[in-house]
Scaffold this active site. Structure first.
Site, PDB file in Angstrom:
ATOM      1  N   LYS A  22      51.691  31.177-112.041  1.00 56.00           N
ATOM      2  CA  LYS A  22      52.129  30.665-110.499  1.00 56.00           C
ATOM      3  C   LYS A  22      53.358  29.787-110.824  1.00 56.00           C
ATOM      4  CE  LYS A  22      50.315  31.491-106.129  1.00 56.00           C
ATOM      5  NZ  LYS A  22      49.639  32.331-105.822  1.00 56.00           N
ATOM      6  N   GLY A  74      43.353  33.466 -87.223  1.00 56.03           N
ATOM      7  CA  GLY A  74      44.581  33.530 -87.950  1.00 56.03           C
ATOM      8  C   GLY A  74      44.917  35.040 -87.657  1.00 56.03           C
ATOM      9  N   GLY A 124      48.251  36.065 -88.655  1.00 55.44           N
ATOM     10  CA  GLY A 124      49.570  36.275 -89.449  1.00 55.44           C
ATOM     11  C   GLY A 124      49.636  37.564 -90.209  1.00 55.44           C
ATOM     12  N   GLY A 158      45.647  38.372 -91.059  1.00 54.61           N
ATOM     13  CA  GLY A 158      44.853  38.303 -89.759  1.00 54.61           C
ATOM     14  C   GLY A 158      45.265  39.653 -88.854  1.00 54.61           C
TER      15      GLY A 158
HETATM   16  P1  NAD Z   1      50.367  33.506 -92.331  1.00 54.34           P
HETATM   17  O1  NAD Z   1      51.210  32.341 -92.461  1.00 54.34           O
HETATM   18  O2  NAD Z   1      51.204  34.592 -91.992  1.00 54.34           O
HETATM   19  O3  NAD Z   1      49.489  33.573 -91.227  1.00 54.34           O
HETATM   20  C1  NAD Z   1      48.480  32.302 -91.098  1.00 54.34           C
HETATM   21  C2  NAD Z   1      48.026  32.566 -89.528  1.00 54.34           C
HETATM   22  O4  NAD Z   1      47.032  31.324 -89.452  1.00 54.34           O
HETATM   23  C3  NAD Z   1      48.991  32.306 -88.414  1.00 54.34           C
HETATM   24  O5  NAD Z   1      48.558  33.324 -87.222  1.00 54.34           O
HETATM   25  C4  NAD Z   1      48.920  30.644 -87.953  1.00 54.34           C
HETATM   26  O6  NAD Z   1      49.244  30.550 -86.734  1.00 54.34           O
HETATM   27  C5  NAD Z   1      47.401  30.588 -88.187  1.00 54.34           C
HETATM   28  N1  NAD Z   1      46.983  29.272 -88.769  1.00 54.34           N
HETATM   29  C6  NAD Z   1      47.896  28.453 -89.461  1.00 54.34           C
HETATM   30  N2  NAD Z   1      47.130  26.966 -89.579  1.00 54.34           N
HETATM   31  C7  NAD Z   1      46.048  27.239 -88.556  1.00 54.34           C
HETATM   32  C8  NAD Z   1      44.961  26.428 -88.342  1.00 54.34           C
HETATM   33  N3  NAD Z   1      44.767  25.053 -88.825  1.00 54.34           N
HETATM   34  N4  NAD Z   1      44.011  26.728 -87.487  1.00 54.34           N
HETATM   35  C9  NAD Z   1      44.031  28.287 -86.785  1.00 54.34           C
HETATM   36  N5  NAD Z   1      44.807  29.187 -87.282  1.00 54.34           N
HETATM   37  C10 NAD Z   1      46.181  28.708 -87.890  1.00 54.34           C
HETATM   38  O7  NAD Z   1      49.596  33.696 -93.437  1.00 54.34           O
HETATM   39  P2  NAD Z   1      48.776  34.748 -94.541  1.00 54.34           P
HETATM   40  O8  NAD Z   1      49.903  35.262 -95.347  1.00 54.34           O
HETATM   41  O9  NAD Z   1      48.282  35.712 -93.242  1.00 54.34           O
HETATM   42  O10 NAD Z   1      47.669  34.235 -95.013  1.00 54.34           O
HETATM   43  C11 NAD Z   1      46.590  33.688 -94.581  1.00 54.34           C
HETATM   44  C12 NAD Z   1      45.505  33.189 -95.702  1.00 54.34           C
HETATM   45  O11 NAD Z   1      45.046  34.236 -96.453  1.00 54.34           O
HETATM   46  C13 NAD Z   1      46.154  32.163 -96.457  1.00 54.34           C
HETATM   47  O12 NAD Z   1      44.608  31.413 -96.619  1.00 54.34           O
HETATM   48  C14 NAD Z   1      46.528  32.691 -97.401  1.00 54.34           C
HETATM   49  O13 NAD Z   1      46.390  32.081 -98.784  1.00 54.34           O
HETATM   50  C15 NAD Z   1      45.654  33.882 -97.680  1.00 54.34           C
HETATM   51  N6  NAD Z   1      46.048  35.156 -98.527  1.00 54.34           N
HETATM   52  C16 NAD Z   1      47.383  35.612 -98.382  1.00 54.34           C
HETATM   53  C17 NAD Z   1      47.831  36.782 -98.883  1.00 54.34           C
HETATM   54  C18 NAD Z   1      48.899  37.548 -98.433  1.00 54.34           C
HETATM   55  O14 NAD Z   1      49.438  38.626 -99.085  1.00 54.34           O
HETATM   56  N7  NAD Z   1      49.743  37.080 -97.353  1.00 54.34           N
HETATM   57  C19 NAD Z   1      47.215  37.275-100.025  1.00 54.34           C
HETATM   58  C20 NAD Z   1      46.027  36.393-100.433  1.00 54.34           C
HETATM   59  C21 NAD Z   1      45.378  35.356 -99.636  1.00 54.34           C
END
Ligand code: NAD
Length: 411
Positions: free
Chosen positions: A104, A214, A216, A219
Site C-alpha cells: 500500500k 452507502g 457509492g 453500494g
Molecule cells: P465511495 O466513496 O464510492 O462511496 C461511499 C458511499 O458511502 C457514498 O454513497 C457516500 O455518500 C456514503 N457515505 C460516506 N460517508 C458516509 C457516512 N458517514 N454515512 C453514510 N454514508 C456515507 O466508496 P466505495 O468505493 O463504494 O467504498 C465503500 C466502502 O467499501 C469503503 O469502506 C471502502 O474502503 C470499501 N471497499 C471499496 C472497494 C472498491 O473497490 N471501491 C474495495 C474494497 C473495499
C-alpha cells in the site's frame, strides 16, 4: 484499544494467529513490514512554484507473491495507516487465494487542490520516484484519491522509463489502456455473489429484505444487482441521508436518479430515513457499504437484522461484533465479502502478462468461482474451529502464508 489502525490490524493478527496455532516466529515475521519506503520529490506547480511532496510505499509480506495494491492521494495520509492497510491486503490476498503480497502506498496531498495537469504530473512523479516497481515486483492499484486516469498515467510513465510495454505493472487502468472489463463493478459484484450464497446457505427467502448503507462504487452496484435478483431492498442511504420503502426500492431506477441529482435523498415514492435508523431497521440482511465503525457497542443492541454482510472495510467494531455473536447475528467479514476488487485486480494482471483480454462473462464467472471457494473455506473453518467467520478467514489466510514462509525457509 487505541484508534491507531495498525494496532487494530495487529490485534486481529495476534488473535487469529493464536487460534490458528501459528509458529511464534511466523507471527513475529508477520507483525512487521518487510520494508517501508518514504521518499520525496519536487514538482513544479501551475503557478511556477516548486512544491516538495512526501510519498510512501509499504511492503508487508510477499510469501504468496509479488506486492500489489492501492495508492492513496490524501492530505492526512500516515505511514501507520498504510502499514495497517498493507497488512490487511496481505491477509485479504491470502483469504481470496490470490498469489500476491500486501502493499500500500500514496502521496500526502489533497487532490482537490490540484489542477488536472498537476494531478497528471503528480501521478507520473509518484511512479518515476517509486523505488521498487514492475509486474513481478510491486503493482500499484487505485484507492482513495486515485482513479482509472491516474493509473493510466502511472502505466504510461512506467513504460516510458523501462522502454517497453508492460501492462501488468499497474492495476486499475481503464480497459482502453490494457485494463480489464468489470474492474469498476468487481467489489459490488463479489459482494452480490456472497449475498446469494448466504441466502441459500442460511435459509433466507429468495425475496428476502435488505438494507444497504452507502450508494457509492460498491453500494450502488450491489443494490442494483439485488433489485435485478428479485430481493427486496427496503432502504439505502448515502452521506446526505437515506430512503425507505416498505414495498422495496427499484435500485436500477435509483442509480439513474443519483446520476442526475447526486444523492438518493427524495427518490420518488420513498420515505426519508436517517443513516442511524437504516442500521436499526427490521430486515433480513444488513449490508454496510459506506465507511468504517458504523456499528459499535452503542448501537449493536439495536440491530434487528438477522445477518450482516460487511461490504465496507471495518464497519463493525470488535466489541460490537462480540455482542452480535452472543445474539446469534452472524457477520460475514470484509476481508471475504469485499475481496472481489482485489480478485479482479489479479485477473487484470494475468491479462496484462498474457496480453489476452477477457470478456465480462469470463471475468464474472472466474470472480464467482474464486470468491465462493474462499467463502466455502471460511464456512468450513468456522465450523471446525468454532470461531467467528472473521477469525475463520484470517486463520485460512495465515495458514497459507505460514506454509509458504516455512517451505521458503524464512523461519
Ligand atoms: P465511495 O466513496 O464510492 O462511496 C461511499 C458511499 O458511502 C457514498 O454513497 C457516500 O455518500 C456514503 N457515505 C460516506 N460517508 C458516509 C457516512 N458517514 N454515512 C453514510 N454514508 C456515507 O466508496 P466505495 O468505493 O463504494 O467504498 C465503500 C466502502 O467499501 C469503503 O469502506 C471502502 O474502503 C470499501 N471497499 C471499496 C472497494 C472498491 O473497490 N471501491 C474495495 C474494497 C473495499
Amino acid at each position: 484499544m487505541s484508534a491507531n489502525p495498525l494496532d487494530t490490524a495487529l490485534y486481529s493478527l495476534r488473535q487469529a494467529a493464536e487460534l490458528a496455532g501459528l509458529d511464534p516466529k511466523v507471527i513475529e515475521l508477520l507483525s512487521v513490514p518487510k520494508r517501508t519506503m518514504e521518499f520525496t520529490f519536487p514538482m513544479r506547480m501551475d503557478n511556477g512554484e516548486v512544491r516538495i511532496f512526501t510519498a510512501y510505499r509499504v511492503h508487508w509480506c510477499d510469501a504468496l507473491g509479488n506486492f500489489k495494491d492501492g495508492t492513496r492521494f490524501t492530505g492526512n495520509l500516515t505511514l501507520d495507516e498504510l502499514k495497517a492497510l498493507a497488512l490487511w491486503m496481505t491477509i485479504k490476498h491470502g483469504v481470496g487465494g490470490i498469489p500476491a503480497g500486501g502493499g500500500k502506498g500514496g502521496v500526502v496531498v489533497n487532490p482537490g487542490e490540484l489542477s488536472q495537469w498537476e494531478l497528471e504530473r503528480l501521478s507520473r512523479n509518484f511512479m518515476r520516484h517509486l523505488p521498487m516497481k514492475g509486474a513481478w515486483v510491486d503493482v500499484p492499484g487505485a484507492d482513495i484519491g486515485t482513479s482509472e486516469q491516474t493509473q493510466a498515467w502511472m502505466l504510461d510513465e512506467y513504460e516510458s522509463i523501462v522502454g517497453y510495454h508492460s501492462p501488468a505493472a499497474v492495476n486499475d487502468k481503464p480497459s482502453a489502456v490494457s485494463g480489464t472489463v468489470g474492474s469498476a463493478e468487481a467489489t459490488g459484484q463479489g459482494v452480490y455473489y456472497v449475498f446469494e450464497q448466504v441466502v441459500e446457505d442460511f435459509g433466507f427467502a429468495k425475496d428476502c429484505s435488505v438494507a444497504v448503507q452507502g450508494f457509492g462504487k460498491v453500494g450502488s452496484v450491489l443494490a442494483g444487482l439485488l433489485t435485478e435478483g428479485g430481493y427486496k431492498v427496503l432502504a439505502v442511504s448515502d452521506i446526505y441521508g437515506g430512503i425507505y420503502s416498505q414495498g422495496g426500492i427499484d435500485c436500477t431506477l435509483l442509480k439513474e436518479y443519483v446520476r442526475k441529482t447526486g444523492s438518493v435523498v427524495d427518490f420518488p415514492n420513498t420515505k426519508p430515513v436517517s443513516n442511524e435508523e437504516l442500521l436499526e431497521l427490521e430486515v433480513d440482511i444488513l449490508v454496510p457499504a459506506a465507511v468504517q465503525s458504523v456499528i459499535d457497542k452503542e448501537n449493536a443492541p439495536k440491530i434487528k437484522a438477522k445477518m450482516i454482510i460487511e461490504a465496507a472495510n471495518g464497519p463493525v467494531t470488535p466489541d460490537a461484533e462480540e455482542y452480535l455473536r452472543e445474539k446469534d447475528i452472524p457477520v460475514i467479514p470484509d476481508v471475504l465479502a469485499n475481496v472481489g476488487g482485489a480478485t479482479v485486480c489479479h485477473f487484470e494482471r494475468i491479462q496484462g502478462l498474457t496480453d489476452e483480454y477477457w470478456d465480462i462473462e469470463r471475468v464474472n464467472r472466474q470472480l464467482k468461482d474464486w470468491i465462493l471457494k474462499a467463502y466455502q473455506q471460511m464456512i468450513l473453518t468456522a465450523k471446525e474451529k468454532g470461531t467467528s467467520y472473521r477469525m475463520a478467514t484470517w486463520i485460512n489466510a495465515l495458514l497459507k502464508i505460514e506454509a509458504s514462509v516455512k517451505k521458503r525457509g524464512w523461519v
